[in-house]
Design an enzyme around this catalytic site. Sequence first.
Site, PDB file in Angstrom:
ATOM      1  CB  CYS A  36      12.952  31.192 -31.750  1.00  0.00           C
ATOM      2  SG  CYS A  36      13.015  32.855 -32.382  1.00  0.00           S
ATOM      3  CG  HIS A  80      25.057  41.600 -20.155  1.00  0.00           C
ATOM      4  ND1 HIS A  80      24.366  42.990 -20.134  1.00  0.00           N
ATOM      5  CD2 HIS A  80      25.934  41.388 -21.069  1.00  0.00           C
ATOM      6  CE1 HIS A  80      25.113  43.582 -21.260  1.00  0.00           C
ATOM      7  NE2 HIS A  80      25.857  42.652 -21.833  1.00  0.00           N
ATOM      8  CD  GLU A 123      11.836  38.737 -29.316  1.00  0.00           C
ATOM      9  OE1 GLU A 123      12.107  38.616 -30.600  1.00  0.00           O
ATOM     10  OE2 GLU A 123      11.345  37.736 -28.755  1.00  0.00           O
TER      11      GLU A 123
END
Length: 136
Positions: A36, A80, A123
Amino acid sequence: MDLSTVPLPSGKHTIGKLFDFEAGHQLPSLAPDHKCSRQHGHSYVVEVILTAPVLADPGFVTDFGDLVPFKKFLDTEFDHRNLHEVMPCEPTSERLAHFLAGWFIQNVEPGIAGRLIAVRVRETGRSWARFDIGDR
């Protein structure tokens, strides 16, 4: 059967609404070998959970249509995007849930009947974080 004789218990009504957006992030404070710490993306699902002790006419905690400003905010500011460039802090799901709760309370809640009690950020299909609003 006379359904008018069914006793209605006291309590609160609760509703939830799901929203989604696509975004990337990285968590640079993690060790370089942690996956991550590198740029990656998620198909986020955000759930707002609201309650009301008394229903507004015609029997809503809040009309789901009144939550459109939250969707517009997510689409404009988060969809985005690189969350580490948008968020005022490192963009973990926990901090994202906390931030979105604050934005919702400030910008949506004053115009609706219900009160936000929690925001959940998913997520992946298996991982989520939830922020529960404290007493206010």
